[in-house]
Design a protein around this motif. Structure first.
Motif, PDB file in Angstrom:
ATOM      1  N   CYS A  19      -5.100  -7.502 -60.603  1.00  0.00           N
ATOM      2  CA  CYS A  19      -4.032  -6.972 -59.756  1.00  0.00           C
ATOM      3  C   CYS A  19      -3.933  -7.838 -58.507  1.00  0.00           C
ATOM      4  N   ASN A  20      -2.743  -8.362 -58.260  1.00  0.00           N
ATOM      5  CA  ASN A  20      -2.529  -9.264 -57.129  1.00  0.00           C
ATOM      6  C   ASN A  20      -1.692  -8.621 -56.038  1.00  0.00           C
ATOM      7  N   ASN A  21      -1.900  -7.347 -55.784  1.00  0.00           N
ATOM      8  CA  ASN A  21      -1.076  -6.671 -54.779  1.00  0.00           C
ATOM      9  C   ASN A  21      -1.827  -6.412 -53.481  1.00  0.00           C
ATOM     10  N   THR A  22      -2.923  -7.092 -53.293  1.00  0.00           N
ATOM     11  CA  THR A  22      -3.660  -6.986 -52.035  1.00  0.00           C
ATOM     12  C   THR A  22      -3.989  -8.402 -51.573  1.00  0.00           C
ATOM     13  N   TYR A  36      -6.809  -9.742 -51.431  1.00  0.00           N
ATOM     14  CA  TYR A  36      -7.785 -10.285 -52.372  1.00  0.00           C
ATOM     15  C   TYR A  36      -7.517  -9.679 -53.742  1.00  0.00           C
ATOM     16  N   PRO A  37      -7.267 -10.507 -54.760  1.00  0.00           N
ATOM     17  CA  PRO A  37      -6.999  -9.959 -56.094  1.00  0.00           C
ATOM     18  C   PRO A  37      -8.144  -9.084 -56.593  1.00  0.00           C
ATOM     19  N   LEU A  38      -7.789  -7.982 -57.220  1.00  0.00           N
ATOM     20  CA  LEU A  38      -8.779  -7.085 -57.800  1.00  0.00           C
ATOM     21  C   LEU A  38      -8.900  -7.390 -59.279  1.00  0.00           C
ATOM     22  N   VAL A  39     -10.126  -7.497 -59.772  1.00  0.00           N
ATOM     23  CA  VAL A  39     -10.361  -7.833 -61.168  1.00  0.00           C
ATOM     24  C   VAL A  39     -11.366  -6.850 -61.755  1.00  0.00           C
ATOM     25  N   SER A  40     -11.050  -6.323 -62.931  1.00  0.00           N
ATOM     26  CA  SER A  40     -11.956  -5.467 -63.691  1.00  0.00           C
ATOM     27  C   SER A  40     -11.963  -5.965 -65.124  1.00  0.00           C
ATOM     28  N   THR A  41     -13.082  -5.826 -65.806  1.00  0.00           N
ATOM     29  CA  THR A  41     -13.148  -6.236 -67.208  1.00  0.00           C
ATOM     30  C   THR A  41     -13.639  -5.075 -68.059  1.00  0.00           C
ATOM     31  N   ALA A  42     -13.363  -5.188 -69.351  1.00  0.00           N
ATOM     32  CA  ALA A  42     -13.819  -4.180 -70.312  1.00  0.00           C
ATOM     33  C   ALA A  42     -14.061  -4.877 -71.651  1.00  0.00           C
ATOM     34  N   ARG A  43     -14.840  -4.224 -72.500  1.00  0.00           N
ATOM     35  CA  ARG A  43     -15.145  -4.718 -73.843  1.00  0.00           C
ATOM     36  C   ARG A  43     -14.486  -3.786 -74.852  1.00  0.00           C
ATOM     37  N   THR A  44     -13.916  -4.364 -75.904  1.00  0.00           N
ATOM     38  CA  THR A  44     -13.272  -3.540 -76.922  1.00  0.00           C
ATOM     39  C   THR A  44     -14.314  -2.813 -77.763  1.00  0.00           C
ATOM     40  N   ASP A  45     -13.935  -1.645 -78.277  1.00  0.00           N
ATOM     41  CA  ASP A  45     -14.839  -0.853 -79.110  1.00  0.00           C
ATOM     42  C   ASP A  45     -14.793  -1.337 -80.555  1.00  0.00           C
ATOM     43  N   PHE A  62       2.491   2.716 -57.637  1.00  0.00           N
ATOM     44  CA  PHE A  62       3.495   1.857 -57.005  1.00  0.00           C
ATOM     45  C   PHE A  62       3.075   0.389 -57.037  1.00  0.00           C
ATOM     46  N   GLY A  63       1.767   0.118 -57.142  1.00  0.00           N
ATOM     47  CA  GLY A  63       1.279  -1.256 -57.174  1.00  0.00           C
ATOM     48  C   GLY A  63       0.953  -1.755 -58.564  1.00  0.00           C
ATOM     49  N   ALA A  64       1.037  -0.904 -59.560  1.00  0.00           N
ATOM     50  CA  ALA A  64       0.654  -1.280 -60.930  1.00  0.00           C
ATOM     51  C   ALA A  64       1.534  -2.393 -61.491  1.00  0.00           C
ATOM     52  N   HIS A  65       2.754  -2.530 -60.997  1.00  0.00           N
ATOM     53  CA  HIS A  65       3.634  -3.586 -61.507  1.00  0.00           C
ATOM     54  C   HIS A  65       3.126  -4.989 -61.154  1.00  0.00           C
ATOM     55  N   LYS A  66       2.165  -5.081 -60.240  1.00  0.00           N
ATOM     56  CA  LYS A  66       1.581  -6.381 -59.899  1.00  0.00           C
ATOM     57  C   LYS A  66       0.251  -6.611 -60.614  1.00  0.00           C
ATOM     58  N   CYS A  67      -0.027  -5.804 -61.619  1.00  0.00           N
ATOM     59  CA  CYS A  67      -1.249  -5.940 -62.409  1.00  0.00           C
ATOM     60  C   CYS A  67      -0.899  -6.453 -63.805  1.00  0.00           C
ATOM     61  N   LYS A  68      -1.798  -7.262 -64.356  1.00  0.00           N
ATOM     62  CA  LYS A  68      -1.637  -7.756 -65.724  1.00  0.00           C
ATOM     63  C   LYS A  68      -2.984  -7.711 -66.433  1.00  0.00           C
ATOM     64  N   VAL A  69      -2.916  -7.641 -67.760  1.00  0.00           N
ATOM     65  CA  VAL A  69      -4.126  -7.652 -68.581  1.00  0.00           C
ATOM     66  C   VAL A  69      -4.138  -8.947 -69.388  1.00  0.00           C
ATOM     67  N   PHE A  70      -5.309  -9.585 -69.432  1.00  0.00           N
ATOM     68  CA  PHE A  70      -5.491 -10.868 -70.113  1.00  0.00           C
ATOM     69  C   PHE A  70      -6.617 -10.752 -71.139  1.00  0.00           C
ATOM     70  N   LEU A  71      -6.505 -11.510 -72.223  1.00  0.00           N
ATOM     71  CA  LEU A  71      -7.627 -11.692 -73.142  1.00  0.00           C
ATOM     72  C   LEU A  71      -8.566 -12.711 -72.511  1.00  0.00           C
ATOM     73  N   VAL A  72      -9.874 -12.487 -72.613  1.00  0.00           N
ATOM     74  CA  VAL A  72     -10.841 -13.414 -72.029  1.00  0.00           C
ATOM     75  C   VAL A  72     -11.613 -14.127 -73.133  1.00  0.00           C
ATOM     76  N   THR A  73     -12.393 -13.372 -73.906  1.00  0.00           N
ATOM     77  CA  THR A  73     -13.203 -13.986 -74.959  1.00  0.00           C
ATOM     78  C   THR A  73     -13.324 -13.049 -76.146  1.00  0.00           C
ATOM     79  N   SER A  74     -13.704 -13.629 -77.277  1.00  0.00           N
ATOM     80  CA  SER A  74     -14.040 -12.833 -78.451  1.00  0.00           C
ATOM     81  C   SER A  74     -15.461 -13.203 -78.867  1.00  0.00           C
TER      82      SER A  74
END
Length: 101
Positions: free
Chosen positions: A11-14, A16-25, A41-53
């Motif tokens: 999320c780039n709406n602050t 300092y960008p906020l970053v969180s990660t998760a692992r698929t089940d 209201f700030g969610a439109h500035k957030c995106k989800v990316f694939l990182v690794t498999s």
């Protein structure tokens, strides 16, 4: 999507960008809760990316897996007397890495 893949919410709406990660089940799904400083209201500035498999494949750009997928609002709800919105992305996919000749 594959089990054990890593996805990233950025999320780039602050300042300092906020970053969180998760692992698929085991079914290739993930649930990632954004920090409380991100509002609907700030969610439109957030995106989800694939990182690794876990199996030597590379992220594909299907549905924005590489460049970042925009969050799609799905369902508002209340938990612990606080309003929340559930967002979705994807589906994402990985592609095999081509062997070098």
């Amino acid at each position: 999507m594959v089990a054990g893949a890593i996805v990233k919410l950025q999320c780039n709406n602050t300042k300092y960008p906020l970053v969180s990660t998760a692992r698929t089940d085991k079914n290739g799904y993930f649930f990632l809760q954004a920090p409380k400083s991100i509002t609907t209201f700030g969610a439109h500035k957030c995106k989800v990316f694939l990182v690794t498999s876990p199996n030597a494949t590379k992220p594909s750009n299907l549905h924005g897996g590489v460049v970042g997928a925009a969050l799609k609002p799905e369902k508002p709800f209340v938990a612990n007397k606080l309003p929340f919105v559930l967002y979705t992305v994807g589906p994402f996919a990985f592609e095999p890495k081509c062997p070098k000749h």
